[in-house]
Design an enzyme around this catalytic site. Structure first.
Site, PDB file in Angstrom:
ATOM      1  N   SER A 135      -2.327   0.004   6.614  1.00  0.00           N
ATOM      2  CA  SER A 135      -1.926  -1.290   7.106  1.00  0.00           C
ATOM      3  C   SER A 135      -2.588  -2.265   6.082  1.00  0.00           C
ATOM      4  O   SER A 135      -3.589  -2.118   5.595  1.00  0.00           O
ATOM      5  CB  SER A 135      -2.410  -1.810   8.502  1.00  0.00           C
ATOM      6  OG  SER A 135      -2.390  -2.918   8.531  1.00  0.00           O
ATOM      7  N   GLY A 139       8.970   0.699   8.534  1.00  0.00           N
ATOM      8  CA  GLY A 139       7.801   1.711   9.027  1.00  0.00           C
ATOM      9  C   GLY A 139       7.955   1.966  10.525  1.00  0.00           C
ATOM     10  O   GLY A 139       8.071   0.931  11.226  1.00  0.00           O
ATOM     11  N   HIS A 188       0.735  -1.251   0.012  1.00  0.00           N
ATOM     12  CA  HIS A 188       0.214   0.277   0.137  1.00  0.00           C
ATOM     13  C   HIS A 188       1.015   1.215   0.196  1.00  0.00           C
ATOM     14  O   HIS A 188       2.221   1.094  -0.098  1.00  0.00           O
ATOM     15  CB  HIS A 188      -1.077  -0.035   1.243  1.00  0.00           C
ATOM     16  CG  HIS A 188      -0.456  -0.233   2.690  1.00  0.00           C
ATOM     17  ND1 HIS A 188       0.737   0.540   3.086  1.00  0.00           N
ATOM     18  CD2 HIS A 188      -0.415  -1.326   3.368  1.00  0.00           C
ATOM     19  CE1 HIS A 188       1.087   0.183   4.235  1.00  0.00           C
ATOM     20  NE2 HIS A 188       0.603  -1.034   4.577  1.00  0.00           N
ATOM     21  N   GLN A 215       6.476 -15.654  12.146  1.00  0.00           N
ATOM     22  CA  GLN A 215       5.920 -14.454  12.904  1.00  0.00           C
ATOM     23  C   GLN A 215       4.431 -14.552  13.175  1.00  0.00           C
ATOM     24  O   GLN A 215       3.796 -13.551  14.032  1.00  0.00           O
ATOM     25  CB  GLN A 215       6.412 -13.284  12.538  1.00  0.00           C
ATOM     26  CG  GLN A 215       5.749 -12.745  11.145  1.00  0.00           C
ATOM     27  CD  GLN A 215       6.535 -11.532  10.466  1.00  0.00           C
ATOM     28  OE1 GLN A 215       7.675 -11.741  10.190  1.00  0.00           O
ATOM     29  NE2 GLN A 215       5.784 -10.424  10.738  1.00  0.00           N
ATOM     30  N   HIS A 244       4.151   1.276   2.097  1.00  0.00           N
ATOM     31  CA  HIS A 244       5.418   0.751   1.652  1.00  0.00           C
ATOM     32  C   HIS A 244       6.016   1.484   0.490  1.00  0.00           C
ATOM     33  O   HIS A 244       7.094   1.721   0.256  1.00  0.00           O
ATOM     34  CB  HIS A 244       4.682  -0.650   1.045  1.00  0.00           C
ATOM     35  CG  HIS A 244       4.294  -1.591   1.958  1.00  0.00           C
ATOM     36  ND1 HIS A 244       2.887  -2.111   2.102  1.00  0.00           N
ATOM     37  CD2 HIS A 244       4.813  -2.413   2.678  1.00  0.00           C
ATOM     38  CE1 HIS A 244       2.929  -2.997   3.008  1.00  0.00           C
ATOM     39  NE2 HIS A 244       3.914  -3.339   3.339  1.00  0.00           N
ATOM     40  N   ARG A 287      -3.784  -5.068   6.582  1.00  0.00           N
ATOM     41  CA  ARG A 287      -4.973  -5.616   7.410  1.00  0.00           C
ATOM     42  C   ARG A 287      -6.098  -4.674   7.117  1.00  0.00           C
ATOM     43  O   ARG A 287      -7.218  -5.322   7.633  1.00  0.00           O
ATOM     44  CB  ARG A 287      -4.556  -5.985   8.913  1.00  0.00           C
ATOM     45  CG  ARG A 287      -3.627  -7.212   8.867  1.00  0.00           C
ATOM     46  CD  ARG A 287      -3.276  -7.797  10.249  1.00  0.00           C
ATOM     47  NE  ARG A 287      -2.763  -8.885  10.380  1.00  0.00           N
ATOM     48  CZ  ARG A 287      -1.349  -9.213  10.788  1.00  0.00           C
ATOM     49  NH1 ARG A 287      -0.572  -8.056  10.919  1.00  0.00           N
ATOM     50  NH2 ARG A 287      -1.036 -10.262  10.626  1.00  0.00           N
TER      51      ARG A 287
HETATM   52  O1  PAF Z   1       6.881  -5.601   8.890  1.00  0.00           O
HETATM   53  C1  PAF Z   1       6.705  -6.507   7.964  1.00  0.00           C
HETATM   54  O2  PAF Z   1       5.976  -6.669   6.763  1.00  0.00           O
HETATM   55  C2  PAF Z   1       7.439  -7.835   8.646  1.00  0.00           C
HETATM   56  O3  PAF Z   1       7.176  -7.922   9.795  1.00  0.00           O
HETATM   57  C3  PAF Z   1       8.787  -8.058   8.115  1.00  0.00           C
HETATM   58  C4  PAF Z   1       9.808  -6.890   8.538  1.00  0.00           C
HETATM   59  C5  PAF Z   1       8.822  -7.922   6.398  1.00  0.00           C
HETATM   60  C6  PAF Z   1       9.233  -9.112   8.445  1.00  0.00           C
HETATM   61  O4  PAF Z   1       8.653 -10.357   7.878  1.00  0.00           O
END
Ligand code: PAF
Length: 287
Positions: free
Chosen positions: A182, A144, A31, A58, A34, A184
């Site tokens: 975001s 970010g 988005h 994660q 980024h 999401r």
């Molecule tokens: O912020 C994110 O999109 C993720 O946590 C990252 C830094 C790419 C690691 O997977």
């Protein structure tokens, strides 16, 4: 723009990239937030690599790994438009050919705020970021400020492991009504989207009270929880940006962050607002 899907391909392209090289790590579903990281990287470095990898390490059990938004064609168009040199889009088996045996584990930085609510999240972030840095070998990597605790973890990762890369932190990009961008946000229904900026408004109210010298954070938190409704508050805290231990007594003359998370339906939103607290009145020299 060239696309590499294996570590070997990326390394062979990387060898010939003019330096300094920038890395913008992402999980795709790109988005304007980024895009702002990529633009900054483009302005500051001679080559820009963007990684796009939805890192399973994660996501805690029960989180949205399976339905995490994916938009590879739109992402590629956006990155072409920003003159990115290389898209690194590895598969899960490329990044984790065997079950991961060695992890990077943040200690106290992951004890509060997002840490206990997302078990193993920061271990997964720190581990994949180290892998991406090792593969791409950038001079600068761009993150970010919305994921403020992640940023703190990445900065400590680089400092504690003596990594040779500069971490560049970039301001949050917001919608006109204050909602932090975001990936999401795509999950939000119309009503949830209308309520979503309440998280930002509540944190901004805390930050503004701190800027004007108020220090009774518990009263501020109670007001913030009410201001967030109909969002369901998960937590609010005031922390130092490099520690993420909730402060009961907010020190004067300090940079702090009002951070929080709230649910809009089942979608969890996070945000962070900066504040500089004033010097104590007794510290002021008059006359
Ligand atoms: O912020 C994110 O999109 C993720 O946590 C990252 C830094 C790419 C690691 O997977």
């Amino acid at each position: 723009m060239r696309t590499a899907v294996t570590v070997a391909e990326l390394r062979s392209i990387r060898e010939r990239l003019p330096e300094p090289v920038a890395l913008v790590p992402t999980m795709g579903a790109l988005h304007a937030g980024h895009a702002s990281l990529v633009r900054r990287a483009r302005a500051e470095c001679r080559s820009v690599i963007v990684s796009s990898f939805v890192n399973p390490l994660q996501f805690a059990a029960g989180e949205d790994l399976g339905r995490y938004p994916r938009s590879p064609q739109d992402d590629a168009r956006l990155l072409e438009g920003e003159a990115v040199d290389v898209l690194f889009a590895p598969s899960e088996t490329e990044m984790y050919p065997r079950p991961q045996e060695i992890f990077v584990q943040p200690l106290t930085l992951g004890e509060f705020c997002e840490g206990p609510r997302r078990p193993d999240h920061f271990r997964g972030v720190a581990t994949v970021v180290l892998k991406l840095l090792n593969v791409c070998r950038p001079q600068q990597a761009y993150f970010g400020e919305k994921d403020a605790q992640q940023l703190a973890v990445v900065q400590r990762l680089v400092a504690d492991l003596h990594l040779e890369v500069d971490i560049v932190s970039c301001p949050i990009v917001r919608e006109a009504d204050g909602l932090a961008l975001s990936s999401r946000n795509r999950y939000l229904s119309g009503d949830e989207r209308s309520a979503a900026p309440n998280l930002y408004r509540a944190l901004e109210a805390i930050a503004s009270a701190l800027r004007s010298g108020q220090r009774d954070v518990n009263r501020l938190f109670a007001e913030a929880r009410t201001a967030m409704k109909p969002l369901r508050c998960d937590y609010v805290a005031v922390v130092r940006p490099d520690e993420f231990r909730p402060l009961d007594d907010v020190p004067p003359d300090s940079d702090v962050l009002a951070v929080g998370a709230a649910f809009a339906g089942v979608t969890r939103l996070i945000d962070a607002v900066k504040a500089r607290t004033p010097k104590r009145p007794t510290d002021e020299r008059i006359g």
